[in-house]
Motif scaffolding. Sequence first.
Motif, PDB file in Angstrom:
ATOM      1  N   UNK A   4       0.840  -1.195   0.000  1.00 48.82           N
ATOM      2  CA  UNK A   4       0.000   0.000   0.000  1.00 48.82           C
ATOM      3  C   UNK A   4       0.875   1.245   0.000  1.00 48.82           C
ATOM      4  N   UNK A   5       0.363   2.303  -0.563  1.00 51.68           N
ATOM      5  CA  UNK A   5       1.056   3.583  -0.521  1.00 51.68           C
ATOM      6  C   UNK A   5       0.030   4.651  -0.189  1.00 51.68           C
ATOM      7  N   UNK A   6       0.437   5.607   0.631  1.00 48.43           N
ATOM      8  CA  UNK A   6      -0.508   6.633   1.087  1.00 48.43           C
ATOM      9  C   UNK A   6      -0.934   7.572  -0.033  1.00 48.43           C
ATOM     10  N   UNK A   7       0.050   7.992  -0.870  1.00 44.36           N
ATOM     11  CA  UNK A   7      -0.247   9.016  -1.880  1.00 44.36           C
ATOM     12  C   UNK A   7      -1.107   8.499  -3.024  1.00 44.36           C
ATOM     13  N   UNK A   8      -0.807   7.290  -3.488  1.00 44.73           N
ATOM     14  CA  UNK A   8      -1.616   6.738  -4.569  1.00 44.73           C
ATOM     15  C   UNK A   8      -0.791   6.031  -5.634  1.00 44.73           C
ATOM     16  N   UNK A   9      -1.487   5.191  -6.389  1.00 49.10           N
ATOM     17  CA  UNK A   9      -0.880   4.433  -7.487  1.00 49.10           C
ATOM     18  C   UNK A   9      -1.242   5.092  -8.806  1.00 49.10           C
ATOM     19  N   UNK A  10      -0.233   5.325  -9.636  1.00 46.43           N
ATOM     20  CA  UNK A  10      -0.467   5.978 -10.926  1.00 46.43           C
ATOM     21  C   UNK A  10       0.033   5.079 -12.050  1.00 46.43           C
ATOM     22  N   UNK A  11      -0.787   4.970 -13.108  1.00 49.71           N
ATOM     23  CA  UNK A  11      -0.330   4.320 -14.331  1.00 49.71           C
ATOM     24  C   UNK A  11       0.008   5.438 -15.310  1.00 49.71           C
ATOM     25  N   UNK A  12       1.265   5.481 -15.739  1.00 53.40           N
ATOM     26  CA  UNK A  12       1.722   6.502 -16.677  1.00 53.40           C
ATOM     27  C   UNK A  12       1.838   5.859 -18.058  1.00 53.40           C
ATOM     28  N   UNK A  13       0.979   6.282 -18.979  1.00 54.90           N
ATOM     29  CA  UNK A  13       0.977   5.712 -20.332  1.00 54.90           C
ATOM     30  C   UNK A  13       1.591   6.741 -21.284  1.00 54.90           C
ATOM     31  N   UNK A  14       2.837   6.503 -21.657  1.00 52.03           N
ATOM     32  CA  UNK A  14       3.601   7.475 -22.455  1.00 52.03           C
ATOM     33  C   UNK A  14       4.646   6.710 -23.256  1.00 52.03           C
ATOM     34  N   UNK A  15       4.654   6.892 -24.599  1.00 52.44           N
ATOM     35  CA  UNK A  15       5.595   6.131 -25.431  1.00 52.44           C
ATOM     36  C   UNK A  15       6.936   6.836 -25.632  1.00 52.44           C
ATOM     37  N   UNK A  16       7.000   8.113 -25.291  1.00 51.76           N
ATOM     38  CA  UNK A  16       8.253   8.871 -25.447  1.00 51.76           C
ATOM     39  C   UNK A  16       9.125   8.603 -24.215  1.00 51.76           C
ATOM     40  N   UNK A  44      -3.774  -1.441 -21.276  1.00 53.59           N
ATOM     41  CA  UNK A  44      -4.994  -2.215 -21.006  1.00 53.59           C
ATOM     42  C   UNK A  44      -4.683  -3.452 -20.164  1.00 53.59           C
ATOM     43  N   UNK A  45      -3.533  -4.084 -20.435  1.00 55.03           N
ATOM     44  CA  UNK A  45      -3.125  -5.267 -19.676  1.00 55.03           C
ATOM     45  C   UNK A  45      -2.905  -4.882 -18.207  1.00 55.03           C
ATOM     46  N   UNK A  46      -2.189  -3.782 -17.994  1.00 59.13           N
ATOM     47  CA  UNK A  46      -1.909  -3.315 -16.620  1.00 59.13           C
ATOM     48  C   UNK A  46      -3.201  -2.980 -15.877  1.00 59.13           C
ATOM     49  N   UNK A  47      -4.104  -2.288 -16.578  1.00 56.84           N
ATOM     50  CA  UNK A  47      -5.372  -1.863 -15.961  1.00 56.84           C
ATOM     51  C   UNK A  47      -6.195  -3.087 -15.549  1.00 56.84           C
ATOM     52  N   UNK A  48      -6.072  -4.165 -16.330  1.00 51.81           N
ATOM     53  CA  UNK A  48      -6.804  -5.394 -16.015  1.00 51.81           C
ATOM     54  C   UNK A  48      -6.220  -6.157 -14.845  1.00 51.81           C
ATOM     55  N   UNK A  49      -4.965  -5.865 -14.499  1.00 53.08           N
ATOM     56  CA  UNK A  49      -4.278  -6.648 -13.461  1.00 53.08           C
ATOM     57  C   UNK A  49      -4.026  -5.890 -12.160  1.00 53.08           C
ATOM     58  N   UNK A  50      -4.043  -4.571 -12.233  1.00 51.84           N
ATOM     59  CA  UNK A  50      -3.660  -3.795 -11.047  1.00 51.84           C
ATOM     60  C   UNK A  50      -4.658  -2.698 -10.730  1.00 51.84           C
ATOM     61  N   UNK A  51      -4.584  -2.224  -9.475  1.00 56.13           N
ATOM     62  CA  UNK A  51      -5.435  -1.118  -9.026  1.00 56.13           C
ATOM     63  C   UNK A  51      -4.659   0.187  -9.202  1.00 56.13           C
ATOM     64  N   UNK A  52      -5.311   1.198  -9.763  1.00 58.93           N
ATOM     65  CA  UNK A  52      -4.689   2.522  -9.886  1.00 58.93           C
ATOM     66  C   UNK A  52      -5.636   3.591  -9.369  1.00 58.93           C
ATOM     67  N   UNK A  53      -5.052   4.635  -8.750  1.00 54.64           N
ATOM     68  CA  UNK A  53      -5.845   5.785  -8.291  1.00 54.64           C
ATOM     69  C   UNK A  53      -5.982   6.813  -9.407  1.00 54.64           C
ATOM     70  N   UNK A  54      -5.092   6.718 -10.410  1.00 55.42           N
ATOM     71  CA  UNK A  54      -5.112   7.675 -11.519  1.00 55.42           C
ATOM     72  C   UNK A  54      -4.350   7.095 -12.709  1.00 55.42           C
ATOM     73  N   UNK A  55      -4.826   7.420 -13.921  1.00 53.49           N
ATOM     74  CA  UNK A  55      -4.084   7.071 -15.143  1.00 53.49           C
ATOM     75  C   UNK A  55      -3.745   8.369 -15.859  1.00 53.49           C
ATOM     76  N   UNK A  56      -2.452   8.557 -16.172  1.00 54.91           N
ATOM     77  CA  UNK A  56      -2.023   9.688 -17.002  1.00 54.91           C
ATOM     78  C   UNK A  56      -1.863   9.101 -18.407  1.00 54.91           C
TER      79      UNK A  56
END
Length: 236
Positions: A4-16, A44-56
């Motif tokens: 667990x993390x207090x601040x939050x889990x972020x998925x960063x989707x960026x190809x650069x 999409x694979x990550x989103x199906x397997x993990x919990x995120x508080x935000x997606x960039x």
Amino acid sequence: MGTTTEEGYILLVEDEENLQEALKLNLELEGYEVTCAGDGAEALKRIGEEYFDLIIMDVMLPEIDGIAVTENVRLNNNDVPILMVSAKGSSAEKVLGLKKGADDYITKPFNLEELLLRVKKLINKNKRLQDKETIGDHYQFGKNTIDFKAQSATNYRGKVIELSRKEAMLLKLLLENKNDVVPREKILQAVWGYNVYPTTRTVDNFILSFRKYFEEDSRNPRYFHSIRGVGYKFTN
């Protein structure tokens, strides 16, 4: 398992790559746990397997673009906040992104401080929505009563049931969200503290136990419902 993390889990989707590394570093300095994806399929694979508080979500991605990924996430009833990032400042694209389910939109090149403020705002808003009105130490439904402090329950037959800590936590979460479907991901994150999901059987088994404890007819449950592919719901 994830932690667990207090601040939050972020998925960063960026190809650069350079931008991805720079953003990851800056978000981690703010205390967030960051997972990266370089294209839409991986996202999409990550989103199906993990919990995120935000997606960039960058719009311009190889193969599946960010707008298609966002649309797919919303079609799967996942209400995770999405901050869309685009190199184009056109209002038509912005409107399309918001229409498909993005919560906010920022154009490149952006000010890092502004991005971090938007991230914080979206995560805090999401956490406030998740923190439903808490219930007290005692709760009654039908002829069942729960004593959360004692971690015990008395069912409709007058039988006293000792609840495990996880059972009490899951019961409380479902009761606090009465009549609303609680997604399986949210349950696993809130009760088990995982951001990487164990098998879905984990929650199913708890729901079966609740039916055995509290339902007069466990085959036709009145209180504890499984919504296939989405989550679980308590109705009273």
